[in-house]
Each structure stands twice: as structure tokens, then as C-alpha cells.
Design a protein around this motif. Structure first.
Motif, PDB file in Angstrom:
ATOM      1  N   HIS A  29       0.841  -1.195   0.000  1.00 49.83           N
ATOM      2  CA  HIS A  29       0.000   0.000   0.000  1.00 49.83           C
ATOM      3  C   HIS A  29       0.877   1.246   0.000  1.00 49.83           C
ATOM      4  N   THR A  30       0.639   2.100  -0.995  1.00 49.71           N
ATOM      5  CA  THR A  30       1.475   3.288  -1.110  1.00 49.71           C
ATOM      6  C   THR A  30       0.930   4.472  -0.324  1.00 49.71           C
ATOM      7  N   ALA A  31      -0.359   4.472  -0.085  1.00 55.34           N
ATOM      8  CA  ALA A  31      -0.966   5.598   0.643  1.00 55.34           C
ATOM      9  C   ALA A  31      -1.148   5.230   2.110  1.00 55.34           C
ATOM     10  N   LEU A  32      -0.800   6.164   2.955  1.00 58.62           N
ATOM     11  CA  LEU A  32      -0.939   5.946   4.402  1.00 58.62           C
ATOM     12  C   LEU A  32      -1.444   7.235   5.007  1.00 58.62           C
ATOM     13  N   TYR A  33      -2.413   7.130   5.874  1.00 54.41           N
ATOM     14  CA  TYR A  33      -2.895   8.346   6.510  1.00 54.41           C
ATOM     15  C   TYR A  33      -3.084   8.169   8.001  1.00 54.41           C
ATOM     16  N   TRP A  34      -2.930   9.280   8.685  1.00 53.93           N
ATOM     17  CA  TRP A  34      -3.115   9.354  10.127  1.00 53.93           C
ATOM     18  C   TRP A  34      -4.350  10.213  10.447  1.00 53.93           C
ATOM     19  N   LEU A  46      -5.110  14.095   9.960  1.00 51.65           N
ATOM     20  CA  LEU A  46      -3.857  14.718  10.368  1.00 51.65           C
ATOM     21  C   LEU A  46      -2.903  14.889   9.190  1.00 51.65           C
ATOM     22  N   ILE A  47      -2.601  13.796   8.530  1.00 49.22           N
ATOM     23  CA  ILE A  47      -1.592  13.845   7.466  1.00 49.22           C
ATOM     24  C   ILE A  47      -1.698  12.597   6.617  1.00 49.22           C
ATOM     25  N   TYR A  48      -1.314  12.693   5.378  1.00 49.23           N
ATOM     26  CA  TYR A  48      -1.234  11.482   4.575  1.00 49.23           C
ATOM     27  C   TYR A  48       0.082  11.423   3.836  1.00 49.23           C
ATOM     28  N   PHE A  49       0.491  10.230   3.512  1.00 44.63           N
ATOM     29  CA  PHE A  49       1.704   9.969   2.751  1.00 44.63           C
ATOM     30  C   PHE A  49       1.353   9.247   1.467  1.00 44.63           C
ATOM     31  N   GLN A  50       1.980   9.667   0.409  1.00 41.64           N
ATOM     32  CA  GLN A  50       1.984   8.901  -0.837  1.00 41.64           C
ATOM     33  C   GLN A  50       3.433   8.496  -1.042  1.00 41.64           C
ATOM     34  N   GLY A  51       3.717   7.225  -0.852  1.00 43.93           N
ATOM     35  CA  GLY A  51       5.115   6.814  -0.777  1.00 43.93           C
ATOM     36  C   GLY A  51       5.708   7.398   0.484  1.00 43.93           C
ATOM     37  N   ASN A  52       6.879   8.009   0.345  1.00 43.24           N
ATOM     38  CA  ASN A  52       7.541   8.613   1.498  1.00 43.24           C
ATOM     39  C   ASN A  52       7.252  10.096   1.655  1.00 43.24           C
ATOM     40  N   SER A  53       6.538  10.665   0.719  1.00 38.45           N
ATOM     41  CA  SER A  53       6.316  12.106   0.792  1.00 38.45           C
ATOM     42  C   SER A  53       4.923  12.413   1.310  1.00 38.45           C
ATOM     43  N   ALA A  54       4.836  13.532   1.982  1.00 41.94           N
ATOM     44  CA  ALA A  54       3.580  13.966   2.591  1.00 41.94           C
ATOM     45  C   ALA A  54       3.138  15.265   1.915  1.00 41.94           C
TER      46      ALA A  54
END
Lengths: 114, 113
Positions: A29-34, A46-54
């Protein structure tokens, strides 16, 4: 892993201390969110990541909050100099990509600042 | 082991009709339930919640029903609108035992104009 894993599941900390919350998303999964959820309130992004960038950090409540993601996998949410209003359940979720309709949530970390 | 289950991955409803999304849970300790919806390219948003001391909670077009004996809750949307098309997640937690969220896998609702 089989699902999104968050640790610790519960954290009690003294006001003024720093805490680190960890999220291990579903593999691939490339997308991660808090998010954080306070009882009786809506889910606060709060924030999301696509790969390593936010691309979007606008949801972070203050400069005491920061997050990083390394290797496109594990993410850490750090709260410095915790305050009582930081007490909440912090949820992490991941999806195959940011445009996916499916999202898989972890069980959350319950943070209590005393 | 999935403690919260949404057995219908998708649902299609005509505009103006009622949408009923179902959710089952296995843990009798759960005493607070929530529904979230997620649009493509957006994060999930909170929709409505219900405490186990109630069997119904209504907010505009959205009503959540809780049947504790059956360990079942449902979300009713009346009347359904095309803008309601999204993925809906139910979640459960046990307030006195760690406050951890358990989410279902979601139901994708399509409201046909």
C-alpha cells in the motif's frame, strides 16, 4: 502483514513528554494516513503519505506534531511536549493508492496525557 | 479474526430510494459504534455514531439502528442521493477495554440517478 498494525495499542504519558506512535501498513500500500478520533467528535485528518512524501501536512494540529515514513512502509507520528488535549485515539489507515476507495484501518493507539 | 463484518462489498440503489448498509459484530463487549464514509481520493469521514444504550440514532437523512441481541447494526439513508455514492465503513469499540477501533471492510454504495 495481514492488516494495518499500530503500536502501542495504549499509551499513557505525562504532560510535557514526547511520544512516538507507529503504523505498519499493509504490504504494497502506497498511501498511508493518520487520523485522530476524540470520543463524540468526528474523525480528524492529520496527514497522509503517498510513498515517502507527505503532500498535505495541513491537518497537523501544531508544530509539536510531526510524521515521517521511510521505505514507503512504516510511519511514525511524533508528538512533542504532549498536552492533555492531545489525548485521543490515533488511527492509521492505508490504501493501495490515494485514489483508492478501499481503506484499511489499524486498531488505533489510545493516547492518554495525564 | 474479523470482529466486525460487512458482508456486502457493494450495493446499488436508485436515487430517492432507501439505502440499507449492514454490519455484524462478534464481540459482546463492543458498546460504541460508528459509521464512516470514504470518497475516492479523500480520506474517510465520520458520519454517525451510536452508543449501546440506544437502539436508534438519527441525523438528517441518516439513521443508525442497533440490535444488540443480534449483534447487528445498520445504516439507513433516506432518500438516497447520487452524492451518497461512496464506501461506507462501520466500526466498533469497547469503551472500557482499551478503546481500540475495529473496522469492517466497507460497502461500496452506488446511487443511480
Amino acid at each position: 502483514g495481514a492488516g494495518v498494525s499500530q503500536s502501542p495499542s495504549n499509551k499513557v504519558t505525562e504532560k510535557g513528554k514526547d511520544v512516538e506512535l507507529r503504523c505498519d501498513p499493509i504490504s504494497g500500500h502506497t498511501a498511508l494516513y493518520w487520523y485522530r478520533q476524540s470520543l463524540g467528535q468526528g474523525l480528524e485528518f492529520l496527514i497522509y503519505f503517498q510513498g515517502n512524501s507527505a503532500p498535505d501536512k495541513s491537518g497537523l494540529p501544531s508544530d509539536r506534531f510531526s510524521a515521517e515514513r521511510t521505505g514507503g512502509s512504516v510511519s511514525t507520528l511524533t508528538i512533542q511536549r504532549t498536552q492533555q488535549e492531545d489525548s485521543a485515539v490515533y488511527l492509521c489507515a492505508s490504501s493501495f493508492s490515494w485514489s483508492s476507495t478501499e481503506a484499511f484501518f489499524g486498531q488505533g493507539t489510545r493516547l492518554t496525557v495525564v | 479474526d474479523q470482529q466486525v463484518k460487512q458482508n456486502s462489498p457493494s450495493l446499488s440503489v436508485q436515487e430517492g430510494r432507501i439505502s440499507i448498509l449492514n454490519c455484524d459484530y462478534t464481540n459482546s463487549m463492543f458498546d460504541y459504534f460508528l459509521w464512516y464514509k470514504k470518497y475516492p481520493a479523500e480520506g474517510p469521514t465520520f458520519l454517525i455514531s451510536i452508543s449501546s444504550i440506544k437502539d436508534k440514532n438519527e441525523d438528517g437523512r441518516f439513521t443508525v439502528f442497533l440490535n444488540k441481541s443480534a449483534k447487528h447494526l445498520s445504516l439507513h439513508i433516506v432518500p438516497s442521493q447520487p452524492g451518497d455514492s461512496a464506501v461506507y465503513f462501520c466500526a466498533a469499540l469497547a469503551l472500557n477495554t482499551g478503546n481500540q477501533f475495529y473496522f469492517g471492510t466497507g460497502t461500496s454504495l452506488t446511487v443511480i440517478p
